[in-house]
Design an enzyme around this catalytic site. Structure first.
Site, short mmCIF file in Angstrom:
data_model
loop_
_atom_site.label_atom_id
_atom_site.label_comp_id
_atom_site.label_asym_id
_atom_site.label_seq_id
_atom_site.Cartn_x
_atom_site.Cartn_y
_atom_site.Cartn_z
N ARG A 137 16.66 -9.48 -20.14
CA ARG A 137 15.65 -10.53 -19.96
C ARG A 137 14.26 -9.93 -20.06
O ARG A 137 13.79 -9.33 -19.10
CB ARG A 137 15.80 -11.14 -18.56
CG ARG A 137 17.18 -11.68 -18.28
CD ARG A 137 17.33 -11.87 -16.77
NE ARG A 137 18.66 -12.41 -16.48
CZ ARG A 137 19.11 -12.65 -15.25
NH1 ARG A 137 18.35 -12.38 -14.21
NH2 ARG A 137 20.31 -13.14 -15.06
N ASP B 169 10.33 -9.93 -19.80
CA ASP B 169 9.42 -10.67 -18.93
C ASP B 169 8.45 -11.55 -19.71
O ASP B 169 8.28 -11.38 -20.92
CB ASP B 169 8.58 -9.68 -18.10
CG ASP B 169 9.40 -9.01 -17.02
OD1 ASP B 169 10.33 -9.64 -16.51
OD2 ASP B 169 9.10 -7.84 -16.72
N TYR C 81 12.45 0.85 -26.22
CA TYR C 81 11.22 0.09 -25.97
C TYR C 81 10.02 0.87 -26.48
O TYR C 81 10.02 2.11 -26.47
CB TYR C 81 11.01 -0.14 -24.46
CG TYR C 81 11.77 -1.30 -23.89
CD1 TYR C 81 11.27 -2.60 -23.98
CD2 TYR C 81 12.98 -1.10 -23.22
CE1 TYR C 81 11.96 -3.66 -23.42
CE2 TYR C 81 13.68 -2.18 -22.67
CZ TYR C 81 13.16 -3.45 -22.78
OH TYR C 81 13.83 -4.51 -22.24
N ARG D 25 7.08 -0.86 -17.75
CA ARG D 25 5.68 -1.16 -17.42
C ARG D 25 5.21 -0.40 -16.18
O ARG D 25 4.05 0.00 -16.09
CB ARG D 25 5.49 -2.67 -17.25
CG ARG D 25 5.58 -3.40 -18.60
CD ARG D 25 5.83 -4.89 -18.41
NE ARG D 25 4.76 -5.51 -17.66
CZ ARG D 25 4.85 -6.72 -17.10
NH1 ARG D 25 5.98 -7.42 -17.22
NH2 ARG D 25 3.83 -7.23 -16.47
#
Lengths: 247, 247
Positions: free
Chosen positions: A52, A54, A113, A200
């Site tokens: 999922r 964000d 990522y 993050r």
């Protein structure tokens, strides 16, 4: 015949409340499910993604799959048909017929990522939707030294979201690499999985190293503390891209 | 003391109704004027740009100027101060003190626009806000041959918006050059001035050449016809960038 369809999906997360269906915000999941309902002329369908993302986070190759009983619809309809219905900020890049036991999240072996920062003095309205603007230079050498401490198997509790719901907070990181192009800074990170907000939170902490507020060695202590409060602030979502999921 | 301040401004036009103030839509002009009113603590100010970009059109270096009587505010305040107030899709790149007879539109000698097209089969949610997506290959050689007919002094009535309000429809084009990078097509056009929607009407017509619906020589006939109905449709705004204004 029961079919399992795997989609590869790119999206610009700017205008979405994230992947997952939620009240009061438009999600990528809901938008795609609504498109599939139209194409398949059915009332309900669940599309599972590899993870999922964000609100505000982008994906170049998110992977999702869904089960259907429809035998007649050709595979290409999920690319051409869906793309003609979906808004421009979502794009179906490919569709594949896969084994029934394939699950986009559970079958994932590795994820890549990328986080993008740019360090111009003045912000750019063209880079801004896809990067974190920091108006000072960063010490990339120190950021790389700090990132090296993340490699391998660790407990990443210090970098998990406070409302983390994963069973364990241990993960294996295979790659954590900085590179630069003019004023842009790219951070590529690959692992067997990531906790909520983990990338993050890592970037927010590495930027403190880049601004010389923390030393590279502090990252080691922060990791070992297993305490979220020692790490830096969460970096903004618009710099984060899910680049690829490996199966 | 009366001061004439020249601003160089970048903006992502996606969420604006164009440069010019208008009812019911947020304009770039109004947004910047509102910012200046706050900084200068005044009730009214007019900011003139080198030209009125349409809704959805971007600028990398739009030039605008305004007259103030304020003697105390330092020049840097128009960069730092305005940027801290303005939304992220507008960025003040620089400010300069110029002669009182400088006028961003009337003093302009030459303008450079760039139009970007991309020809992937599937659209990209990251390129899409900044380019026109065409899902077929284009014959760039023929498009360049066609573009060569635009060079020099011509009556561009065929490429003017139907509600064109300029006194004359003659302009001089100095450059009309295609280049490509992977699936992206760039069209750089420079002239002493451009009519309303002229670049987008030219591109709409050149794309018909690129799709082999028109021949390069048709552009010559269309130009000579001085009739808008012979040219192609207006290309979408999000591919157009005002790159630079020369004085």
């Amino acid at each position: 015949m029961t079919r399992n369809i795997k989609l590869t999906i790119a999206y610009n997360g700017t205008n979405f409340g994230g992947w997952q269906i939620q009240p009061n915000k438009i999600s990528i999941q809901e938008t795609i499910q609504d498109g599939l309902k139209k194409i398949l002329k059915i009332d309900s369908i669940i599309v599972n993604a590899s993870g999922r993302t964000d609100a505000g986070v982008h994906a170049e190759e998110q992977v999702a799959n869904f089960i259907i009983e429809n035998n007649s619809i050709p595979l290409e309809a999920f690319v051409k048909g869906l793309n003609s219905i979906l808004p421009n900020d979502i794009s179906i890049k490919s569709s594949e017929e896969v084994d029934l036991d394939f699950h986009s999240r559970k079958s994932a072996k590795r994820k890549w990522y990328q986080y993008i920062i740019y360090t111009d003095i003045v912000r750019s309205p063209f880079i801004d939707p896809f990067a974190w603007h920091i108006n000072r230079p960063l010490n990339i050498d120190n950021m790389q030294k700090a990132a090296n401490y993340l490699l391998g198997f660790h407990d990443f509790a210090s970098f998990a979201a406070s409302k983390n719901s994963s069973k364990t907070t241990t993960r294996t990181i295979f790659k954590a690499q900085f590179s630069t192009l003019e004023n842009r800074v790219f951070f590529d990170i690959e692992g067997n999985g990531f906790l909520m907000k983990m990338v993050r939170n890592i970037i927010g902490t590495l930027v403190e190293v880049g601004l010389n507020r923390k030393s590279p060695e502090d990252i080691k202590s922060i990791l070992e503390s297993r305490n979220r409060s020692y790490a830096g602030a969460t970096a903004p979502p618009q710099g984060l891209f899910l680049k690829k999921v490996y199966y």
